[in-house]
Design a protein around this motif. Structure first.
Motif, PDB file in Angstrom:
ATOM      1  N   THR A   1       1.833  -2.372   2.584  1.00 31.38           N
ATOM      2  CA  THR A   1       0.376  -1.745   2.790  1.00 31.38           C
ATOM      3  C   THR A   1       0.619  -0.624   1.537  1.00 31.38           C
ATOM      4  OG1 THR A   1       0.521  -0.595   4.589  1.00 31.38           O
ATOM      5  CG2 THR A   1      -0.065  -2.754   5.001  1.00 31.38           C
ATOM      6  N   LEU A   2      -0.722  -0.674   0.667  1.00 32.03           N
ATOM      7  CA  LEU A   2      -1.378  -0.028  -0.286  1.00 32.03           C
ATOM      8  C   LEU A   2      -2.544   0.359   0.297  1.00 32.03           C
ATOM      9  CD1 LEU A   2      -0.381  -2.493  -3.395  1.00 32.03           C
ATOM     10  CD2 LEU A   2       1.209  -0.131  -1.870  1.00 32.03           C
ATOM     11  N   ALA A   3      -2.689   2.041   0.615  1.00 27.57           N
ATOM     12  CA  ALA A   3      -3.711   2.983   0.837  1.00 27.57           C
ATOM     13  C   ALA A   3      -3.876   3.543  -0.402  1.00 27.57           C
ATOM     14  CB  ALA A   3      -4.008   4.153   2.028  1.00 27.57           C
ATOM     15  N   GLY A   4      -5.849   3.039  -0.824  1.00 29.78           N
ATOM     16  CA  GLY A   4      -5.751   3.812  -2.184  1.00 29.78           C
ATOM     17  C   GLY A   4      -5.997   5.347  -2.017  1.00 29.78           C
ATOM     18  N   GLN A   5      -5.586   6.361  -3.649  1.00 27.22           N
ATOM     19  CA  GLN A   5      -5.177   7.304  -3.693  1.00 27.22           C
ATOM     20  C   GLN A   5      -6.094   7.219  -4.963  1.00 27.22           C
ATOM     21  OE1 GLN A   5      -1.048   8.080  -3.217  1.00 27.22           O
ATOM     22  NE2 GLN A   5      -1.693   9.638  -1.145  1.00 27.22           N
ATOM     23  N   VAL A   6      -6.831   8.665  -5.517  1.00 26.33           N
ATOM     24  CA  VAL A   6      -7.312   9.336  -6.556  1.00 26.33           C
ATOM     25  C   VAL A   6      -6.556  10.359  -7.053  1.00 26.33           C
ATOM     26  CG1 VAL A   6      -9.672   9.265  -8.206  1.00 26.33           C
ATOM     27  CG2 VAL A   6      -9.512   7.976  -6.142  1.00 26.33           C
ATOM     28  N   SER A   7      -6.174  10.294  -8.303  1.00 29.19           N
ATOM     29  CA  SER A   7      -5.850  11.382  -8.908  1.00 29.19           C
ATOM     30  C   SER A   7      -6.141  12.180  -9.669  1.00 29.19           C
ATOM     31  CB  SER A   7      -4.641  10.966  -9.902  1.00 29.19           C
ATOM     32  OG  SER A   7      -5.641   9.876 -11.131  1.00 29.19           O
ATOM     33  N   THR A   8      -6.161  13.454 -10.267  1.00 27.73           N
ATOM     34  CA  THR A   8      -7.192  14.634 -10.647  1.00 27.73           C
ATOM     35  C   THR A   8      -7.724  14.117 -12.081  1.00 27.73           C
ATOM     36  OG1 THR A   8      -5.544  15.798 -10.213  1.00 27.73           O
ATOM     37  CG2 THR A   8      -7.483  16.736 -11.704  1.00 27.73           C
ATOM     38  N   SER A   9      -6.964  13.248 -12.349  1.00 28.96           N
ATOM     39  CA  SER A   9      -7.185  12.313 -13.730  1.00 28.96           C
ATOM     40  C   SER A   9      -8.211  11.224 -13.205  1.00 28.96           C
ATOM     41  CB  SER A   9      -6.158  11.983 -15.073  1.00 28.96           C
ATOM     42  OG  SER A   9      -5.348  11.212 -14.607  1.00 28.96           O
ATOM     43  N   GLY A  10      -8.110  10.751 -12.350  1.00 27.52           N
ATOM     44  CA  GLY A  10      -9.503   9.601 -11.828  1.00 27.52           C
ATOM     45  C   GLY A  10      -8.689   8.110 -11.700  1.00 27.52           C
ATOM     46  N   GLU A  11      -7.525   8.476 -12.170  1.00 29.30           N
ATOM     47  CA  GLU A  11      -6.668   7.313 -12.156  1.00 29.30           C
ATOM     48  C   GLU A  11      -6.210   7.034 -10.710  1.00 29.30           C
ATOM     49  OE1 GLU A  11      -6.403   5.031 -14.525  1.00 29.30           O
ATOM     50  OE2 GLU A  11      -7.472   6.598 -16.069  1.00 29.30           O
TER      51      GLU A  11
END
Length: 380
Positions: free
Chosen positions: A191-201
């Motif tokens: 399973t994949l849970a969403g995360q967001v990088s500092t660069s917005g990716e």
């Protein structure tokens, strides 16, 4: 010694420049103005152009439809990609393909590499472990049951995972060296849970709960994961170098046009000295990058040195993690308030630079690792 690049490597650079020529750094919403990810997927049209230019098969052997080039060629292309903030999984895709080609079973290579070279199949790698600080191979366990391996654990901040078809997952068996499992994104128990990088990716926290992997999809060659980890780190240094060069070029153009007291600010000594210091940073980042990339290629060919290649990679990471930060900070300073304008692309480069710095880790940690290597290996 001859430090020039080969004709094939230079041809790869020219092809990359042609592909990236029309890429705009502000092609997606600003990360400063977007509460979540700036986009759900990577730049698929650009990915198709890379495939059409044979750049996705750059490091694959001819038998797999590739050009048969090396880590240096890959880093040259990555440098061009970073100058325009290209939103594609080029590093992870090519590095994983190299690992499969070098160490994977014939069945795994046949299943993944032709599609990887054509761009119809996307690869990525989970290299940050559970927290981003501990070794990635300790975050997942692998145990054998008959002809299959069972994976359990969590990997964080996996880049481009939501758009990838296969993910390279390092794991430990409790004995010997780490293994590397190639897992399809649609595997049962993954399973994949969403995360967001500092660069917005968009990143992903990858959870594995009893994921079954055929033995042919698991690489247990000693040193395979360590080489992939070093290649990912060296490629990240190449991205940092390209980003820094793009930022310094942007700063040079701005300070040459911006006037105070009737003169371009670039002619002021304080401005020129700061820009010169950052130029020195970039040249140091460049020379340590090529040393690390060359050592990775040389190690593959059987050549050695007084220190393992991990030492050269550590030096490159020291310069890249600190250098890219200094370059963007100076650029912001020399741009004044204009650097924070969200209609101007500099703030995007700053966000990407911070993400690269986080991926590389603190220079002090790499200095400690280098010290350990020096203590363990005689240079006499």
């Amino acid at each position: 010694m001859d430090f020039t690049f080969t004709e094939e490597q230079q041809a790869a650079v020219e092809a990359a420049k042609a592909v990236f020529a029309d890429v705009a750094p502000d092609g997606v919403p600003s990360p400063a103005l977007t509460p979540g990810a700036v986009a759900e997927d990577f730049d698929r049209p650009l990915w198709a152009k890379l495939a059409a230019s044979d750049l996705l098969g750059l490091v694959l052997a001819e038998e797999h439809g590739g050009a048969g080039l090396d880590a240096i060629a890959l880093c040259l292309v990555l440098r061009e990609a970073a100058k325009v903030l290209a939103r594609v999984p080029l590093l992870e895709h090519c590095a994983t393909a190299m690992a499969v080609q070098a160490h994977g079973s014939p069945e795994l290579a046949a299943a993944l590499l032709p599609g990887a070279g054509r761009g119809t199949l996307v690869l990525t790698a989970a290299a940050h472990g559970r927290s981003g600080h501990d070794p990635a191979e300790l975050a997942v366990t692998a145990r054998r049951e008959g002809a299959r391996w069972i994976l359990d654990g969590v990997q964080t901040a996996v880049p481009w995972a939501h758009g990838a078809d296969w993910i390279a997952v390092p794991a430990h068996t409790g004995e010997a060296e780490a293994v590397l499992a190639l897992v399809p994104r649609t595997a049962e128990g993954l399973t994949l849970a969403g995360q967001v990088s500092t660069s917005g990716e968009r990143l992903a926290e990858l959870a594995l709960d009893g994921v079954q992997v055929p033995a042919s999809h698991l690489i247990d060659t000693p040193g395979a994961w360590e080489r992939l980890r070093q290649l990912l780190a060296t490629g990240t240094c190449a991205l940092a170098l390209g980003l820094g060069e793009g930022v310094l070029t942007m700063t040079s153009r701005y300070t040459s046009k911006r006037e105070q007291f009737g003169f371009p600010v670039a002619t002021f000594q304080a401005v020129a000295v700061q820009a010169a210091d950052r130029y020195i940073d970039l040249r140091a980042m460049e020379v340590t990058l090529w040393q690390a990339a060359w050592r990775l290629d040389a190690a593959t060919g059987g050549a050695g040195g007084p220190l393992p290649s991990a030492g050269d990679v550590a030096v490159a990471k020291i310069w890249a993690s600190e250098g890219v930060r200094r370059v963007v900070q100076t650029a912001q300073h020399l741009h004044g308030g204009f650097g924070a304008d969200t209609d101007y692309p500099l703030h995007r480069y700053h966000a990407w630079a911070k993400q690269l710095e986080l991926q590389l880790g603190p220079a002090a940690a790499h200095e400690e690792a280098l010290g350990d290597l020096l203590a363990a290996h005689s240079l006499a």
